[in-house]
Design an enzyme around this catalytic site. Structure first.
Site, short mmCIF file in Angstrom:
data_model
loop_
_atom_site.label_atom_id
_atom_site.label_comp_id
_atom_site.label_asym_id
_atom_site.label_seq_id
_atom_site.Cartn_x
_atom_site.Cartn_y
_atom_site.Cartn_z
N ASN A 8 0.87 -1.18 0.00
CA ASN A 8 0.00 0.00 0.00
C ASN A 8 0.91 1.22 0.00
O ASN A 8 1.50 1.55 1.02
CB ASN A 8 -0.90 -0.03 1.24
N TRP A 9 1.00 1.86 -1.16
CA TRP A 9 1.92 3.00 -1.27
C TRP A 9 1.33 4.30 -0.72
O TRP A 9 1.99 5.34 -0.74
CB TRP A 9 2.36 3.18 -2.73
N LYS A 10 0.09 4.26 -0.28
CA LYS A 10 -0.55 5.43 0.32
C LYS A 10 -0.31 6.67 -0.56
O LYS A 10 -0.29 6.55 -1.77
CB LYS A 10 -0.06 5.61 1.76
N GLU A 174 -5.18 -4.73 10.58
CA GLU A 174 -4.12 -3.75 10.82
C GLU A 174 -4.43 -3.00 12.10
O GLU A 174 -5.23 -2.05 12.09
CB GLU A 174 -4.04 -2.76 9.65
N GLY A 180 2.63 2.45 10.84
CA GLY A 180 3.57 3.56 10.67
C GLY A 180 4.26 3.98 11.95
O GLY A 180 4.89 5.03 12.02
N SER A 218 3.69 -1.90 10.44
CA SER A 218 5.14 -1.93 10.69
C SER A 218 5.80 -3.24 10.26
O SER A 218 6.74 -3.70 10.91
CB SER A 218 5.44 -1.60 12.16
N GLY A 239 3.00 -0.94 4.31
CA GLY A 239 3.02 0.47 3.94
C GLY A 239 4.45 0.92 3.68
O GLY A 239 5.03 0.65 2.63
N GLY A 240 5.05 1.57 4.67
CA GLY A 240 6.37 2.19 4.52
C GLY A 240 7.41 1.30 3.87
O GLY A 240 8.14 1.74 2.96
P1 13P Z 1 3.11 0.55 7.71
O1 13P Z 1 3.65 -0.74 7.11
O2 13P Z 1 3.83 1.76 7.22
O3 13P Z 1 3.01 0.46 9.20
O4 13P Z 1 1.62 0.71 7.16
C1 13P Z 1 0.74 -0.36 7.25
C2 13P Z 1 -0.47 -0.04 6.47
O5 13P Z 1 -1.24 0.82 6.83
C3 13P Z 1 -0.70 -0.76 5.20
O6 13P Z 1 -1.98 -0.56 4.72
#
Ligand code: 13P
Length: 254
Positions: A8-10, A174, A180, A218, A239-240
């Site tokens: 998920n590149w947000k 999640e 994050g 995370s 995410g990150g």
């Molecule tokens: P992180 O991996 O940055 O914690 O984000 C998780 C997330 O929200 C994926 O949708």
């Protein structure tokens, strides 16, 4: 079962940056450096969907999805994006109910319910994101929150064809406090929550306990293998650590 590794590149990456990362992922898949028992998914920002879909087009077991959509085909909905537009851009999945949309953008349970049915009825795959906040967890509301989020979105789907539900639905658990923050949920937290989710998916009117349940929050190359080894963890939503192709690919090999 094939483990699902989803990025998920947000709200990250310009179109050219997204294209570059997608090309790096595609090259790794082509050179067989991603295990064949992995399904990969990438959820870029809307504007990057066409270039990412193009870059990953020939890759087996690889899907591209949008991070959001509005549940109408067209109309006076300023700023919104429809499923036909997303399909035209080359994507076939959508994220629904991400905690950032629930908590920052104020998406309600009823909108999430409407979007879930709408996407499935329009031949899109749905990754439904659920999870409790730290306060909710500390107040002992884990089960109540997960139950409410699952029940409102999924229990009304009993009339949909079994084949649709079997191939087009995933859950991402999640915990909001792990997103994050660098605070990955401990093994016992993940085991407890995933067992609970599987159990809650057995609704009186429909048993959805076969639906894959991913963990997110995370996830990093260093903890992915351990998370994937836990019971009822069918994949990871990242995410990150998915923003760099090499990190994402390392996680896919975990
Ligand atoms: P992180 O991996 O940055 O914690 O984000 C998780 C997330 O929200 C994926 O949708």
């Amino acid at each position: 079962m094939s483990k699902i590794i989803a990025a998920n590149w947000k709200m990250h990456k310009t179109r050219s940056e997204a294209e570059q990362t997608a090309k790096e992922i595609a090259a790794a898949i082509r050179s067989a450096s991603v295990p064949q028992d992995r399904t990969l998914m990438v959820f870029p920002a809307f504007l990057s969907l066409p270039v990412v879909a193009q870059a990953l087009k020939e890759c087996p077991k690889t899907f591209v999805g949008a991070q959001n959509f509005y549940p109408k085909d067209q109309g006076a909905f300023t700023g919104e994006v429809s499923l036909p537009m997303i399909k035209d851009a080359g994507a076939s999945w959508v994220l629904i109910g991400h905690s950032e949309r629930r908590h920052i953008l104020g998406e309600s349970l009823s909108l999430i319910c409407e979007k879930t049915r709408y996407a499935l009825e329009h031949d899109f795959g749905v990754m439904l994101c659920i999870g409790e906040t730290l306060v909710e967890r500390e107040e002992g509301k884990l089960k109540a929150i997960l139950s409410e989020q699952l029940k409102t979105a999924l229990a009304p789907l009993a009339d949909l064809p079994k084949a649709t539900l079997a191939t087009s639905l995933m859950i991402a658990y999640e915990p909001v406090w792990a997103i994050g923050t660098g605070k990955v949920a401990g093994d016992s937290d993940v085991l407890e929550a995933h067992a609970l989710v599987k159990d809650l998916l057995r609704f009186p009117n429909i048993d959805l306990s076969f639906v894959p349940v991913l963990y997110g929050g995370s996830v990093k190359p260093g903890n992915a293998k351990q998370l994937l080894s836990l019971a009822n963890v069918d994949g990871l939503l990242i995410g990150g650590a998915s923003l760099e192709a090499e990190n994402f690919l390392q996680i896919s090999r975990a």
